[in-house]
Write an enzyme that holds these catalytic residues in place. Sequence first.
Site, mmCIF file in Angstrom:
data_model
loop_
_atom_site.group_PDB
_atom_site.id
_atom_site.type_symbol
_atom_site.label_atom_id
_atom_site.label_comp_id
_atom_site.label_asym_id
_atom_site.label_seq_id
_atom_site.Cartn_x
_atom_site.Cartn_y
_atom_site.Cartn_z
ATOM 1 N N LYS A 1 0.814 -1.220 0.000
ATOM 2 C CA LYS A 1 0.000 0.000 0.000
ATOM 3 C C LYS A 1 0.850 1.273 0.000
ATOM 4 O O LYS A 1 0.415 2.310 -0.490
ATOM 5 C CB LYS A 1 -0.953 0.010 1.197
ATOM 6 N N ASP B 1 -10.546 2.918 1.189
ATOM 7 C CA ASP B 1 -10.776 2.322 2.515
ATOM 8 C C ASP B 1 -11.478 3.321 3.439
ATOM 9 O O ASP B 1 -12.404 2.957 4.180
ATOM 10 C CB ASP B 1 -9.446 1.907 3.170
ATOM 11 N N GLY C 1 -5.248 -0.214 17.636
ATOM 12 C CA GLY C 1 -4.322 -0.492 16.530
ATOM 13 C C GLY C 1 -3.905 0.796 15.841
ATOM 14 O O GLY C 1 -4.656 1.791 15.871
ATOM 15 N N GLY D 1 -1.941 0.573 12.645
ATOM 16 C CA GLY D 1 -1.331 0.153 11.378
ATOM 17 C C GLY D 1 -2.019 0.810 10.193
ATOM 18 O O GLY D 1 -2.630 1.884 10.319
ATOM 19 N N ARG E 1 -0.327 -1.437 20.851
ATOM 20 C CA ARG E 1 0.613 -2.102 21.771
ATOM 21 C C ARG E 1 1.987 -1.438 21.713
ATOM 22 O O ARG E 1 2.724 -1.453 22.682
ATOM 23 C CB ARG E 1 0.689 -3.596 21.508
ATOM 24 N N TYR F 1 -13.214 -9.279 9.208
ATOM 25 C CA TYR F 1 -14.457 -9.814 8.609
ATOM 26 C C TYR F 1 -14.399 -11.325 8.412
ATOM 27 O O TYR F 1 -15.309 -11.924 7.869
ATOM 28 C CB TYR F 1 -14.758 -9.122 7.271
ATOM 29 N N GLY G 1 -16.275 -6.241 9.708
ATOM 30 C CA GLY G 1 -15.880 -5.321 8.639
ATOM 31 C C GLY G 1 -16.283 -5.712 7.233
ATOM 32 O O GLY G 1 -15.791 -5.113 6.271
#
Length: 274
Positions: free
Chosen positions: A68, A104, A132, A134, A156, A223, A244
């Site tokens: 990406k 997205d 998260g 990311g 984390r 998902y 999702g």
Amino acid sequence: MIRLGLIGYPVSHSLSPKIQNAALKACGLDGDYSLFPIAPDDMQALKDLLARVRSSEITGLNVTIPHKQNVIPFMDELTPTAKAIGAINTIYMRDEKLIGDNTDAPGFLADLKKFVNKEIRKHGNMNALVLGAGGSARAVVYALLQDGWKVTITSRRIEQARQLASSFSNYQLQIASLADLRLSTFDLLINATPVGMIPNMEQSPLPENLSLPSNVFVYDLVYNPRETKLVRDARAQGLSATTGLGMLIEQAALSFELWTEHTLSREIMRAAVD
Ligand code: NAP
């Protein structure tokens, strides 16, 4: 002939061919959607494939992990959304330029709006917690900020959350560690980690000692399975929750629109994977 496909590694598990091939068929378009696995460090293969979009042999591509960001240097232009998120999931030609876009974020928002009722928007504080930091968290955070939410990120590795927040420095983003959080202050909780995904279906991104507050809406980007432990736990408490799949369908429909200028009923795409 409309030739479409997905770049990533691995890609064999992807639902996109089913969704996009069903879309082509429903619109009566002659074409196909193929998988293009490209190893993480094979920049030459990426360049060669993108040359086929430039020459119009391929109409458009989706991009997934780990490419990406890798595709960015090969683009002529990024849309404002792709630029802000720093990641591309959709590629096409416009006015002889290779464009990198991101569906997205609008895909997530379109699906979220089907669930989050007007009451939260009117009377809630529009406080969202994102688990998260990311790639998908970047798209989700961007979408939420654009939509007027106050966003807190927890991850984390707190450094990763800081990096994400620094890319959106025009906004007031909060960073917190899970241990310090008071979940009752949130109207919306989003899982943007892979925790709970097949084969780790008995895992939840929320530690056992943290219970979900009443009135929070839970959106799990995972998902696969169709009902994750997080969503199951939320529903067992009487809360509204979704996985999702809706976002996956929405982002696919938006990409399809960019490639073919056809708007398709989401039900047709969903039926292809249900
Ligand atoms: P990513 O870029 O790898 O980011 C994953 C994030 O989750 C990172 O912050 C990562 O932290 C964290 N994480 C990973 N394992 C964890 C664990 N065991 N405990 C706590 N945190 C953990 O992945 P992504 O692209 O954002 O995708 C995340 C999930 O969203 C995947 O399951 C993906 O399938 C799903 N997704 C769904 C859609 C949709 O359309 N519904 C779209 C995109 C993604 P570290 O860096 O420390 O590992």
